[in-house]
Design a protein around this motif. Structure first.
Motif, PDB file in Angstrom:
ATOM      1  N   VAL A 111       0.844  -1.199   0.000  1.00 35.06           N
ATOM      2  CA  VAL A 111       0.000   0.000   0.000  1.00 35.06           C
ATOM      3  C   VAL A 111       0.879   1.249   0.000  1.00 35.06           C
ATOM      4  N   ILE A 112       1.929   1.248   0.805  1.00 39.73           N
ATOM      5  CA  ILE A 112       2.832   2.402   0.846  1.00 39.73           C
ATOM      6  C   ILE A 112       3.478   2.614  -0.525  1.00 39.73           C
ATOM      7  N   LEU A 113       3.972   1.543  -1.132  1.00 41.16           N
ATOM      8  CA  LEU A 113       4.563   1.655  -2.468  1.00 41.16           C
ATOM      9  C   LEU A 113       3.549   2.192  -3.477  1.00 41.16           C
ATOM     10  N   TYR A 114       2.324   1.720  -3.384  1.00 34.99           N
ATOM     11  CA  TYR A 114       1.274   2.130  -4.311  1.00 34.99           C
ATOM     12  C   TYR A 114       0.902   3.610  -4.138  1.00 34.99           C
ATOM     13  N   LEU A 115       0.961   4.117  -2.929  1.00 37.90           N
ATOM     14  CA  LEU A 115       0.566   5.501  -2.666  1.00 37.90           C
ATOM     15  C   LEU A 115       1.642   6.522  -3.014  1.00 37.90           C
ATOM     16  N   ILE A 116       2.892   6.104  -3.071  1.00 36.84           N
ATOM     17  CA  ILE A 116       3.982   7.018  -3.422  1.00 36.84           C
ATOM     18  C   ILE A 116       4.041   7.118  -4.947  1.00 36.84           C
ATOM     19  N   PRO A 117       3.881   8.321  -5.498  1.00 33.62           N
ATOM     20  CA  PRO A 117       3.827   8.450  -6.961  1.00 33.62           C
ATOM     21  C   PRO A 117       5.006   7.816  -7.710  1.00 33.62           C
ATOM     22  N   ARG A 118       6.218   7.939  -7.193  1.00 30.13           N
ATOM     23  CA  ARG A 118       7.384   7.384  -7.902  1.00 30.13           C
ATOM     24  C   ARG A 118       7.412   5.864  -7.900  1.00 30.13           C
ATOM     25  N   THR A 119       6.735   5.228  -6.954  1.00 32.45           N
ATOM     26  CA  THR A 119       6.769   3.761  -6.858  1.00 32.45           C
ATOM     27  C   THR A 119       5.389   3.136  -7.055  1.00 32.45           C
ATOM     28  N   SER A 120       4.424   3.931  -7.495  1.00 36.60           N
ATOM     29  CA  SER A 120       3.050   3.435  -7.574  1.00 36.60           C
ATOM     30  C   SER A 120       2.881   2.284  -8.563  1.00 36.60           C
ATOM     31  N   VAL A 121       3.545   2.334  -9.700  1.00 34.04           N
ATOM     32  CA  VAL A 121       3.421   1.247 -10.674  1.00 34.04           C
ATOM     33  C   VAL A 121       4.056  -0.024 -10.116  1.00 34.04           C
ATOM     34  N   LEU A 122       5.214   0.104  -9.476  1.00 35.46           N
ATOM     35  CA  LEU A 122       5.839  -1.055  -8.834  1.00 35.46           C
ATOM     36  C   LEU A 122       4.904  -1.650  -7.791  1.00 35.46           C
ATOM     37  N   GLY A 123       4.303  -0.805  -6.964  1.00 41.44           N
ATOM     38  CA  GLY A 123       3.357  -1.291  -5.959  1.00 41.44           C
ATOM     39  C   GLY A 123       2.183  -2.010  -6.591  1.00 41.44           C
ATOM     40  N   ALA A 124       1.661  -1.472  -7.694  1.00 43.98           N
ATOM     41  CA  ALA A 124       0.522  -2.097  -8.379  1.00 43.98           C
ATOM     42  C   ALA A 124       0.911  -3.450  -8.966  1.00 43.98           C
ATOM     43  N   VAL A 125       2.085  -3.532  -9.560  1.00 43.56           N
ATOM     44  CA  VAL A 125       2.543  -4.807 -10.130  1.00 43.56           C
ATOM     45  C   VAL A 125       2.733  -5.847  -9.023  1.00 43.56           C
ATOM     46  N   LEU A 126       3.343  -5.443  -7.935  1.00 43.54           N
ATOM     47  CA  LEU A 126       3.542  -6.381  -6.820  1.00 43.54           C
ATOM     48  C   LEU A 126       2.210  -6.792  -6.195  1.00 43.54           C
ATOM     49  N   PHE A 127       1.272  -5.855  -6.127  1.00 42.50           N
ATOM     50  CA  PHE A 127      -0.067  -6.194  -5.631  1.00 42.50           C
ATOM     51  C   PHE A 127      -0.704  -7.272  -6.501  1.00 42.50           C
ATOM     52  N   MET A 128      -0.503  -7.181  -7.815  1.00 41.47           N
ATOM     53  CA  MET A 128      -1.092  -8.196  -8.698  1.00 41.47           C
ATOM     54  C   MET A 128      -0.520  -9.582  -8.387  1.00 41.47           C
TER      55      MET A 128
END
Length: 135
Positions: free
Chosen positions: A61-78
């Motif tokens: 969630v933290i990765l997803y909320l930070i604009p610079r890491t949001s895509v990484l967070g979304a991919v890892l969430f998947m």
């Protein structure tokens, strides 16, 4: 600079997704609520895994909320959602309410990110029909 209604809609979807993941999924696991361990046991997980999964969820969630890491967070969430979906399938849970719930969350998550991130919209543009197709 003022944000467009599209960006604001994306921010709202992002916020709702983050609140759901933190409140309904990570919090019960991190707080050691009996319901979290009971559900994990019903799904075939050994005792003690709930806390670690809750930590992973908060980190994502933290990765997803930070604009610079949001895509990484979304991919890892998947990846996390894929594991959750496989667990539900293995447990024989109902299709539309349990097995596909990860797909619903993923669509919600990516939708929020797509709406709030112009760079992502440029990579994955919405096309209305064949007239807009790239030749």
């Amino acid at each position: 600079m003022k944000a467009s209604p599209t960006v604001w809609t994306g921010r709202v979807l992002t916020g709702l997704f983050a609140l759901f993941m933190l409140g309904a999924s990570a919090l019960p696991k991190l707080a050691g609520m009996p319901v979290a361990e009971e559900i994990m046991a019903q799904l075939g997980w050994p005792a003690g895994y709930a806390f670690a999964i809750g930590l992973v969820e908060v980190t994502l969630v933290i990765l997803y909320l930070i604009p610079r890491t949001s895509v990484l967070g979304a991919v890892l969430f998947m990846g996390l959602f894929g594991g959750a979906m496989a667990t539900q399938m293995r447990a024989g849970s109902p299709l539309f309410s349990h097995q596909l719930f990860s797909i619903y969350l993923g669509l919600f998550m990516w939708g929020g990110l797509w709406l709030r991130d112009p760079a992502l919209r440029a990579v994955f543009p919405f096309r209305r029909g064949p007239a807009e197709a790239v030749s």
